[in-house]
Design a protein around this motif. Structure first.
Motif, PDB file in Angstrom:
ATOM      1  N   LYS A 141     -20.841 -11.392   0.467  1.00  0.00           N
ATOM      2  CA  LYS A 141     -21.846 -10.486  -0.124  1.00  0.00           C
ATOM      3  C   LYS A 141     -21.315  -9.052  -0.180  1.00  0.00           C
ATOM      4  N   ALA A 142     -20.622  -8.653   0.878  1.00  0.00           N
ATOM      5  CA  ALA A 142     -20.069  -7.296   0.916  1.00  0.00           C
ATOM      6  C   ALA A 142     -19.056  -7.112  -0.205  1.00  0.00           C
ATOM      7  N   ALA A 143     -18.255  -8.148  -0.441  1.00  0.00           N
ATOM      8  CA  ALA A 143     -17.210  -8.078  -1.469  1.00  0.00           C
ATOM      9  C   ALA A 143     -17.811  -7.938  -2.867  1.00  0.00           C
ATOM     10  N   GLU A 144     -19.023  -8.506  -3.039  1.00  0.00           N
ATOM     11  CA  GLU A 144     -19.676  -8.433  -4.353  1.00  0.00           C
ATOM     12  C   GLU A 144     -20.240  -7.047  -4.660  1.00  0.00           C
ATOM     13  N   ARG A 145     -20.485  -6.268  -3.615  1.00  0.00           N
ATOM     14  CA  ARG A 145     -21.164  -4.978  -3.791  1.00  0.00           C
ATOM     15  C   ARG A 145     -20.292  -3.949  -4.504  1.00  0.00           C
ATOM     16  N   GLY A 146     -20.291  -3.970  -5.787  1.00  0.00           N
ATOM     17  CA  GLY A 146     -19.560  -2.962  -6.559  1.00  0.00           C
ATOM     18  C   GLY A 146     -18.064  -3.017  -6.313  1.00  0.00           C
ATOM     19  N   GLY A 147     -17.601  -4.118  -5.746  1.00  0.00           N
ATOM     20  CA  GLY A 147     -16.160  -4.288  -5.529  1.00  0.00           C
ATOM     21  C   GLY A 147     -15.673  -3.392  -4.405  1.00  0.00           C
ATOM     22  N   TYR A 148     -14.561  -3.689  -3.881  1.00  0.00           N
ATOM     23  CA  TYR A 148     -13.967  -2.860  -2.840  1.00  0.00           C
ATOM     24  C   TYR A 148     -13.231  -1.685  -3.480  1.00  0.00           C
ATOM     25  N   GLY A 149     -13.111  -0.621  -2.737  1.00  0.00           N
ATOM     26  CA  GLY A 149     -12.489   0.592  -3.279  1.00  0.00           C
ATOM     27  C   GLY A 149     -10.971   0.581  -3.305  1.00  0.00           C
ATOM     28  N   GLY A 150     -10.355  -0.475  -2.835  1.00  0.00           N
ATOM     29  CA  GLY A 150      -8.900  -0.566  -2.926  1.00  0.00           C
ATOM     30  C   GLY A 150      -8.154  -0.049  -1.711  1.00  0.00           C
ATOM     31  N   GLU A 151      -8.878   0.299  -0.623  1.00  0.00           N
ATOM     32  CA  GLU A 151      -8.163   0.700   0.585  1.00  0.00           C
ATOM     33  C   GLU A 151      -7.608  -0.536   1.279  1.00  0.00           C
ATOM     34  N   ARG A 152      -6.671  -0.284   2.160  1.00  0.00           N
ATOM     35  CA  ARG A 152      -5.868  -1.323   2.784  1.00  0.00           C
ATOM     36  C   ARG A 152      -6.636  -2.543   3.301  1.00  0.00           C
ATOM     37  N   TYR A 153      -7.775  -2.328   3.993  1.00  0.00           N
ATOM     38  CA  TYR A 153      -8.454  -3.445   4.660  1.00  0.00           C
ATOM     39  C   TYR A 153      -9.521  -4.121   3.815  1.00  0.00           C
ATOM     40  N   GLU A 154      -9.718  -3.623   2.583  1.00  0.00           N
ATOM     41  CA  GLU A 154     -10.820  -4.122   1.769  1.00  0.00           C
ATOM     42  C   GLU A 154     -10.436  -5.411   1.033  1.00  0.00           C
ATOM     43  N   GLN A 155     -10.251  -6.479   1.802  1.00  0.00           N
ATOM     44  CA  GLN A 155      -9.906  -7.791   1.251  1.00  0.00           C
ATOM     45  C   GLN A 155     -10.727  -8.841   1.986  1.00  0.00           C
ATOM     46  N   LEU A 156     -11.225  -9.807   1.225  1.00  0.00           N
ATOM     47  CA  LEU A 156     -12.176 -10.775   1.763  1.00  0.00           C
ATOM     48  C   LEU A 156     -11.676 -11.517   3.005  1.00  0.00           C
ATOM     49  N   GLU A 157     -10.488 -12.072   2.942  1.00  0.00           N
ATOM     50  CA  GLU A 157     -10.007 -12.871   4.072  1.00  0.00           C
ATOM     51  C   GLU A 157      -9.900 -12.018   5.341  1.00  0.00           C
ATOM     52  N   PHE A 158      -9.447 -10.796   5.168  1.00  0.00           N
ATOM     53  CA  PHE A 158      -9.319  -9.887   6.307  1.00  0.00           C
ATOM     54  C   PHE A 158     -10.696  -9.540   6.878  1.00  0.00           C
TER      55      PHE A 158
END
Ligand code: TMP
Length: 212
Positions: A141-158
């Motif tokens: 759900k967090a990943a769906e929210r307007g997408g991640y901003g592209g910082e290092r830790y913003e990846q689903l598996e992590f």
């Protein structure tokens, strides 16, 4: 004991995965506390304004590379450099609403495979929060929210691993709010939790240190 001389502000920490709504809610909480005539300040970690904070910021935006242990210690140092200021603000009666703290430090670094006890060690002696509110959101759900901003830790598996680590860290000062509830409901729940906590600190609850 419990007299006016022991009165102090509360240390309230918000934690959660990236994109769980912490920043919005911590901003609203400070505004609500001020509206109710409590003195409150919004703080956040990492504090990117210091020189340590700038190293962290450059690492997070992938502009520099650092060994996992090294960046962990920098995040911790960034809290240590603010410790005495935090203490004096709290003692002067100001409530601090802090967007991320040591739990982020441990949950994120141990998601990279670092030993959790090793991760906790440099946090020992920092001020213990009076209340930790965890904004609970499924990583998908967090990943769906307007997408991640592209910082290092913003990846689903992590983020999934980070979520599991947060579960290990949960203690008696933690309260959980469903971060998928309507914003106004979250705001109200958070305000009530914080007001209870502010009251006990005004009544003279002593400050303590991590990990307690
Ligand atoms: P922010 O988006 O809240 O500014 O946080 C930046 C990122 O840094 C976020 O992905 C969480 C991570 N983080 C750590 O890895 N260790 C820490 O000690 C803190 C405070 C944040």
């Amino acid at each position: 004991r419990g007299g006016k001389e022991d009165s102090r502000g509360a240390l309230v920490v918000l934690e959660g995965l990236d994109r769980c709504g912490k920043t919005t809610q911590s901003t609203r909480l400070v505004a609500n506390l001020e509206r109710l005539r409590h003195s409150a300040e919004l703080w956040r970690f990492p504090d990117r304004t210091t020189s340590v904070g700038q190293m962290i910021s450059s690492y997070l935006s992938n502009k520099s590379q650092l060994d996992d242990h090294t960046i962990h210690l920098l995040f911790s140092a960034n809290r240590w450099e603010k410790r005495s200021l935090m203490e004096s603000k709290l003692k002067s009666g100001i409530t601090l609403v802090v967007d991320r703290y040591s739990y982020s430090g441990v949950a994120f670094s141990s998601a990279k495979g670092l030993d959790i006890e090793w991760c906790k060690a440099p946090e020992i002696g920092l001020l213990a929060p009076d209340l930790v509110v965890y904004l609970d959101i499924p990583p998908e759900k967090a990943a769906e929210r307007g997408g991640y901003g592209g910082e290092r830790y913003e990846q689903l598996e992590f983020q999934k691993k980070v979520g599991q680590n947060y579960q290990v860290l949960r203690g008696p000062t933690w309260k959980i709010i469903d971060a998928c509830s309507p914003m106004e409901e979250i705001e109200e729940q958070l305000q009530n939790m914080a007001l209870d906590c502010v009251k006990t600190c005004q009544e003279g609850k002593p400050l303590s240190c991590l990990w307690s």
